[in-house]
Scaffold this motif. Structure first.
Motif, PDB file in Angstrom:
ATOM      1  N   GLU A  61       5.651   8.966   0.689  1.00  0.00           N
ATOM      2  CA  GLU A  61       6.315   9.073  -0.604  1.00  0.00           C
ATOM      3  C   GLU A  61       7.796   9.384  -0.442  1.00  0.00           C
ATOM      4  O   GLU A  61       8.633   8.846  -1.189  1.00  0.00           O
ATOM      5  N   VAL A  62       8.160  10.217   0.519  1.00  0.00           N
ATOM      6  CA  VAL A  62       9.571  10.557   0.705  1.00  0.00           C
ATOM      7  C   VAL A  62      10.373   9.320   1.081  1.00  0.00           C
ATOM      8  O   VAL A  62      11.518   9.138   0.641  1.00  0.00           O
ATOM      9  N   LEU A  63       9.788   8.431   1.886  1.00  0.00           N
ATOM     10  CA  LEU A  63      10.470   7.182   2.243  1.00  0.00           C
ATOM     11  C   LEU A  63      10.642   6.313   1.006  1.00  0.00           C
ATOM     12  O   LEU A  63      11.713   5.716   0.802  1.00  0.00           O
ATOM     13  N   ARG A  64       9.619   6.245   0.180  1.00  0.00           N
ATOM     14  CA  ARG A  64       9.736   5.477  -1.067  1.00  0.00           C
ATOM     15  C   ARG A  64      10.826   6.054  -1.964  1.00  0.00           C
ATOM     16  O   ARG A  64      11.596   5.310  -2.586  1.00  0.00           O
ATOM     17  N   MET A  65      10.905   7.393  -2.033  1.00  0.00           N
ATOM     18  CA  MET A  65      11.913   8.028  -2.888  1.00  0.00           C
ATOM     19  C   MET A  65      13.313   7.857  -2.321  1.00  0.00           C
ATOM     20  O   MET A  65      14.281   7.735  -3.084  1.00  0.00           O
ATOM     21  N   LYS A  66      13.432   7.835  -1.011  1.00  0.00           N
ATOM     22  CA  LYS A  66      14.752   7.638  -0.396  1.00  0.00           C
ATOM     23  C   LYS A  66      15.293   6.248  -0.728  1.00  0.00           C
ATOM     24  O   LYS A  66      16.502   6.058  -0.894  1.00  0.00           O
ATOM     25  N   HIS A  67      14.402   5.285  -0.829  1.00  0.00           N
ATOM     26  CA  HIS A  67      14.791   3.909  -1.171  1.00  0.00           C
ATOM     27  C   HIS A  67      14.151   3.540  -2.513  1.00  0.00           C
ATOM     28  O   HIS A  67      13.488   2.507  -2.642  1.00  0.00           O
ATOM     29  N   ARG A  68      14.360   4.383  -3.506  1.00  0.00           N
ATOM     30  CA  ARG A  68      13.683   4.198  -4.792  1.00  0.00           C
ATOM     31  C   ARG A  68      14.006   2.848  -5.417  1.00  0.00           C
ATOM     32  O   ARG A  68      13.170   2.246  -6.102  1.00  0.00           O
ATOM     33  N   TYR A  69      15.200   2.337  -5.200  1.00  0.00           N
ATOM     34  CA  TYR A  69      15.597   1.037  -5.755  1.00  0.00           C
ATOM     35  C   TYR A  69      14.706  -0.074  -5.209  1.00  0.00           C
ATOM     36  O   TYR A  69      14.523  -1.103  -5.866  1.00  0.00           O
ATOM     37  N   LEU A  70      14.167   0.098  -4.004  1.00  0.00           N
ATOM     38  CA  LEU A  70      13.207  -0.872  -3.476  1.00  0.00           C
ATOM     39  C   LEU A  70      11.812  -0.614  -4.048  1.00  0.00           C
ATOM     40  O   LEU A  70      11.092  -1.546  -4.408  1.00  0.00           O
ATOM     41  N   ALA A 108      11.972   7.542 -13.000  1.00  0.00           N
ATOM     42  CA  ALA A 108      12.693   6.531 -12.233  1.00  0.00           C
ATOM     43  C   ALA A 108      13.251   7.096 -10.926  1.00  0.00           C
ATOM     44  O   ALA A 108      13.097   6.483  -9.863  1.00  0.00           O
ATOM     45  N   PHE A 109      13.903   8.254 -11.004  1.00  0.00           N
ATOM     46  CA  PHE A 109      14.507   8.851  -9.810  1.00  0.00           C
ATOM     47  C   PHE A 109      14.115  10.325  -9.736  1.00  0.00           C
ATOM     48  O   PHE A 109      14.880  11.200 -10.152  1.00  0.00           O
ATOM     49  N   PRO A 110      12.911  10.620  -9.220  1.00  0.00           N
ATOM     50  CA  PRO A 110      12.403  11.994  -9.224  1.00  0.00           C
ATOM     51  C   PRO A 110      12.928  12.807  -8.042  1.00  0.00           C
ATOM     52  O   PRO A 110      13.556  12.292  -7.127  1.00  0.00           O
ATOM     53  N   LYS A 111      12.647  14.107  -8.093  1.00  0.00           N
ATOM     54  CA  LYS A 111      12.907  15.020  -6.993  1.00  0.00           C
ATOM     55  C   LYS A 111      11.597  15.292  -6.248  1.00  0.00           C
ATOM     56  O   LYS A 111      10.518  15.075  -6.765  1.00  0.00           O
ATOM     57  N   LEU A 120      14.083  -4.521   5.767  1.00  0.00           N
ATOM     58  CA  LEU A 120      13.555  -3.547   4.818  1.00  0.00           C
ATOM     59  C   LEU A 120      12.914  -2.354   5.524  1.00  0.00           C
ATOM     60  O   LEU A 120      12.269  -2.517   6.566  1.00  0.00           O
ATOM     61  N   PRO A 121      13.065  -1.150   4.962  1.00  0.00           N
ATOM     62  CA  PRO A 121      12.376   0.026   5.522  1.00  0.00           C
ATOM     63  C   PRO A 121      10.876   0.001   5.248  1.00  0.00           C
ATOM     64  O   PRO A 121      10.107   0.678   5.912  1.00  0.00           O
ATOM     65  N   PHE A 122      10.448  -0.750   4.235  1.00  0.00           N
ATOM     66  CA  PHE A 122       9.034  -0.984   3.965  1.00  0.00           C
ATOM     67  C   PHE A 122       8.929  -2.268   3.160  1.00  0.00           C
ATOM     68  O   PHE A 122       9.875  -2.689   2.492  1.00  0.00           O
ATOM     69  N   GLU A 123       7.756  -2.914   3.245  1.00  0.00           N
ATOM     70  CA  GLU A 123       7.552  -4.159   2.511  1.00  0.00           C
ATOM     71  C   GLU A 123       7.399  -3.870   1.013  1.00  0.00           C
ATOM     72  O   GLU A 123       6.889  -2.822   0.622  1.00  0.00           O
ATOM     73  N   ILE A 124       7.812  -4.830   0.217  1.00  0.00           N
ATOM     74  CA  ILE A 124       7.658  -4.699  -1.238  1.00  0.00           C
ATOM     75  C   ILE A 124       6.278  -5.234  -1.596  1.00  0.00           C
ATOM     76  O   ILE A 124       6.090  -6.403  -1.924  1.00  0.00           O
ATOM     77  N   LEU A 125       5.283  -4.357  -1.490  1.00  0.00           N
ATOM     78  CA  LEU A 125       3.895  -4.713  -1.737  1.00  0.00           C
ATOM     79  C   LEU A 125       3.339  -3.887  -2.887  1.00  0.00           C
ATOM     80  O   LEU A 125       3.672  -2.710  -3.025  1.00  0.00           O
ATOM     81  N   ASP A 126       2.474  -4.500  -3.690  1.00  0.00           N
ATOM     82  CA  ASP A 126       1.853  -3.754  -4.788  1.00  0.00           C
ATOM     83  C   ASP A 126       0.984  -2.630  -4.239  1.00  0.00           C
ATOM     84  O   ASP A 126       1.003  -1.511  -4.747  1.00  0.00           O
ATOM     85  N   ASP A 127       0.218  -2.916  -3.204  1.00  0.00           N
ATOM     86  CA  ASP A 127      -0.643  -1.917  -2.582  1.00  0.00           C
ATOM     87  C   ASP A 127       0.065  -1.411  -1.327  1.00  0.00           C
ATOM     88  O   ASP A 127      -0.220  -1.852  -0.210  1.00  0.00           O
ATOM     89  N   LEU A 128       0.969  -0.474  -1.519  1.00  0.00           N
ATOM     90  CA  LEU A 128       1.848  -0.027  -0.441  1.00  0.00           C
ATOM     91  C   LEU A 128       1.331   1.262   0.168  1.00  0.00           C
ATOM     92  O   LEU A 128       1.001   2.212  -0.545  1.00  0.00           O
ATOM     93  N   ASP A 129       1.275   1.298   1.491  1.00  0.00           N
ATOM     94  CA  ASP A 129       0.908   2.510   2.214  1.00  0.00           C
ATOM     95  C   ASP A 129       2.137   2.977   2.982  1.00  0.00           C
ATOM     96  O   ASP A 129       2.340   2.639   4.145  1.00  0.00           O
ATOM     97  N   ALA A 130       2.981   3.741   2.299  1.00  0.00           N
ATOM     98  CA  ALA A 130       4.213   4.257   2.900  1.00  0.00           C
ATOM     99  C   ALA A 130       4.404   5.690   2.435  1.00  0.00           C
ATOM    100  O   ALA A 130       4.008   6.051   1.324  1.00  0.00           O
ATOM    101  N   THR A 147       5.453  -4.168  -8.383  1.00  0.00           N
ATOM    102  CA  THR A 147       4.875  -4.371  -9.713  1.00  0.00           C
ATOM    103  C   THR A 147       4.309  -3.087 -10.321  1.00  0.00           C
ATOM    104  O   THR A 147       4.555  -2.809 -11.506  1.00  0.00           O
ATOM    105  N   PRO A 148       3.529  -2.255  -9.581  1.00  0.00           N
ATOM    106  CA  PRO A 148       2.996  -1.041 -10.218  1.00  0.00           C
ATOM    107  C   PRO A 148       4.085  -0.118 -10.747  1.00  0.00           C
ATOM    108  O   PRO A 148       3.957   0.433 -11.847  1.00  0.00           O
ATOM    109  N   MET A 149       5.174   0.057  -9.979  1.00  0.00           N
ATOM    110  CA  MET A 149       6.250   0.923 -10.434  1.00  0.00           C
ATOM    111  C   MET A 149       6.997   0.302 -11.614  1.00  0.00           C
ATOM    112  O   MET A 149       7.353   0.985 -12.575  1.00  0.00           O
ATOM    113  N   LYS A 150       7.201  -0.989 -11.534  1.00  0.00           N
ATOM    114  CA  LYS A 150       7.885  -1.683 -12.628  1.00  0.00           C
ATOM    115  C   LYS A 150       7.090  -1.569 -13.925  1.00  0.00           C
ATOM    116  O   LYS A 150       7.652  -1.321 -15.001  1.00  0.00           O
ATOM    117  N   ARG A 151       5.778  -1.708 -13.820  1.00  0.00           N
ATOM    118  CA  ARG A 151       4.932  -1.607 -15.006  1.00  0.00           C
ATOM    119  C   ARG A 151       4.979  -0.200 -15.600  1.00  0.00           C
ATOM    120  O   ARG A 151       4.969  -0.023 -16.822  1.00  0.00           O
TER     121      ARG A 151
END
Length: 602
Positions: free
Chosen positions: A127-136, A557-560, A115-125, A141-145
């Motif tokens: 934002e661009v990395l999170r958006m590049k792998h938005r499916y992860l 869900a999939f922002p710019k 994984l490029p980052f862990e799937i953690l509720d309290d994630l310190d990664a 849980t916070p994003m799902k909620r």
């Protein structure tokens, strides 16, 4: 309601103590794996939540071996028996914490790479990395909620409006370019070379045509696109609740929108909003808060200090007043306790907003202290503080500049000072801003519509408008503001063809051009157009505020990014030359500095 499917009998997060003794088939992602001396534990996750899987001495050996070989985010299917957790090992923080699944069968459906980052509720990664792998990112849980809350909110809107006899209508995504305040995204036509579609900035013309068509009450959760400079709360494509009603006044629109928003809070947040919402004329908002989107949670009001400032002998104030500028300020209750470093942040906010700075002083029992205090002497100084109603313990902040810059600076500094002094209230404050001007003047002296060119003027101003007057013309427009953020705007529309042409002429669109650009609307007005009005709410902004998200990007869900790019798909991206050829297009891009340098003779 059943949530089972062919691959599973239950969802992971739905299992409870009353399922004990049942055999289940589950599917999901491996959240984590633990080996406790040959006893294997796996937390299995799906959208509904987490369940603990276990393979101990009671499970087949192959089940333990299979669990032991799993990796984070592998997708698996398991079969097993629901049993109670051992006393002392129950997880009270998890809804499924009283039970576990004794696994006897494990099937790996899909393996996950590292994984490029862990799937953690309290994630310190980043934002661009999170958006590049938005499916992860969406697995957290916070994003799902947030996605679930957005879905419930959309459902609430539809339910409320359908109960009010509204019709949901889908309007075109490929339409004609019309001036609506921002730059259009254009789409070339292959069938008609040289001609272009525009993506809709809003469904404005179409919803008015729905009224001409007799649909009476229209709504749409609409996708809108605007090619404009971006800010933190803007996206190139966004979603708005768009609605229009026939035979209504402003009061009807206010009541309907308030019902929609109040139902949203009730259905999604289980909170009640007081109705009717507050109201404030545009002129009052500018006078008291230097903004047409005031944050009423802040108990600070701006005061016009021109008269009192003119008697202080302060050259900065005098110079600004001689040029018809503004001297305005406010008191920060209890602000005298702010440190010098905190006050420097207030001064920096004024400079960042375009003003030269902020003059300030602290008010004490013995008088004023600080840079402004040396001018606050004798009766003139006392009158200046009295104009502000300043009390001992307060901080006084003033801005002196030309009106346009002063407005921006006062609004910015007011918000910053309240934040530093911890004066921002916790309760949401919704307010209607009403009685907007019909036109605004830009820095070049040109007039343009304050809302859009389909907004009806106040009837008493029509004669002056037809005579060419722009300054002082009033509109039947209104905005809804939540905690200092504009949620949306609307107006009573023009439904008369001649009046619509009068407004087009006023903004520099002559009849022959209007007939080309707005032929569909002007033609429709020939056949009986009802009086109508409407509103549009930016749902991304509203949901971000309601759900406490850090950014509107978190509720999309999939922002710019802020540069209108998509790290996930790498859009915008070049296209094949053959595609351009089919459209009859050729690129004439400016050379880069590096190319120009290479082209220069040695």
């Amino acid at each position: 309601m059943s949530t089972s499917a062919s691959w599973r009998t239950h969802r992971c997060g739905d299992l409870r103590a009353d399922h004990i003794g049942e055999r289940v088939t589950l599917c999901g992602w491996v959240a984590n794996r633990r080996d406790h001396g040959g006893v294997f534990f796996v937390d299995l996750r799906d959208r509904a939540g987490l369940i603990q899987l276990i393979a101990d001495e009671a499970a087949p050996a192959e089940a333990g071996h299979a669990l032991g070989g799993l990796h984070a985010e592998d997708v698996i299917q398991v079969e097993g028996l629901i049993r109670p957790r051992i006393a002392g090992q129950k997880n009270q923080d998890r809804e499924t914490g009283e039970v576990e699944v004794l696994v006897d069968t494990v099937r790996v459906l899909s393996q996950s790479a590292r994984l490029p980052f862990e799937i953690l509720d309290d994630l310190d990664a980043p934002e661009v990395l999170r958006m590049k792998h938005r499916y992860l990112d969406l697995r957290r849980t916070p994003m799902k909620r947030l996605m679930e809350q957005r879905s419930r909110a959309n459902h609430s809107i539809r339910t409320t409006l359908q109960q009010c006899d509204f019709i949901e209508v889908e309007t075109p995504m490929l339409t004609r370019s019309t001036p609506e305040g921002a730059r259009d995204y254009l789409v070339p036509s292959r069938i008609k070379p040289g001609a272009w579609y525009a993506l809709p900035q809003s469904p404005q013309v179409f919803k008015q045509l729905c009224m001409v068509g007799g649909l009476d009450r229209y709504f749409q959760i609409a996708r809108c696109m605007r090619d404009e400079d971006l800010r933190a709360d803007r996206q190139p494509e966004f979603t708005q609740l768009d609605l229009e009603m026939s035979f209504v006044t402003e009061e009807d629109v206010y009541a309907l929108v308030e019902d929609v928003v109040a139902s949203l809070y009730r259905d999604v947040l289980d909170r009640e909003l007081a109705q009717p919402f507050e109201r404030m004329p545009y002129v009052e908002a500018i006078e008291k808060y230097a903004s047409d989107k005031p944050d009423l949670r802040i108990p600070i009001q701006i005061v016009n200090l021109a008269k009192a400032a003119s008697k202080l002998g302060f050259v900065v104030f005098d110079s600004v007043l001689e040029k018809n500028g503004w001297v305005r300020g406010f008191r920060v209750p209890g602000g005298a306790s702010l440190s010098r470093k905190q006050i420097e942040k207030i001064e920096a906010a004024a400079r960042d907003a375009g003003a030269g700075g902020a003059a300030w002083c602290k008010v004490t029992e013995d008088g004023a202290t600080g840079p402004l205090s040396r001018f606050l002497v004798e009766e003139a100084g006392a009158a200046f503080l009295a104009a502000l109603e300043a009390q001992p313990g307060d901080l006084v902040v003033t801005i002196a500049d030309q009106p346009r810059r002063a407005l921006v600076a006062l609004d910015t500094v007011r918000r910053r000072a309240a934040e530093l002094a911890d004066l921002v209230g916790s309760d949401d404050r919704l307010v209607w801003i009403t009685e907007f001007p019909l036109f605004e003047q830009n820095d070049d002296g040109e007039w343009h519509p304050a809302h859009h060119p389909f907004t009806s003027p106040v009837l008493e101003d029509i004669e002056a408008l037809a005579a060419g007057q722009k300054e002082g013309m009033r509109s039947r427009a209104y905005d809804l503001v939540l905690n200092g953020v504009e949620l949306g705007s609307g107006s009573i529309r023009i439904h008369d063809r001649d009046l619509q042409q009068t407004l087009f002429t006023a903004i520099g669109i002559p009849p022959e051009e209007a007939q080309v650009r707005f032929v569909h609307l002007l033609e429709a007005f020939r056949y009986g157009a009802p009086p109508h009005g409407g509103f549009a709410i930016g749902l991304d902004r509203l949901y971000a505020l309601m759900f406490g998200a850090d950014s509107i990007r978190d509720v999309i869900a999939f922002p710019k990014t802020a540069t209108a790019t998509c790290p996930l798909t790498e859009a915008p991206a070049p296209v094949d030359a053959d595609q351009l050829s089919d459209l009859g297009l050729a690129l004439a891009l400016p050379e880069t500095a590096e190319q120009e340098e290479q082209a220069e003779p040695a």
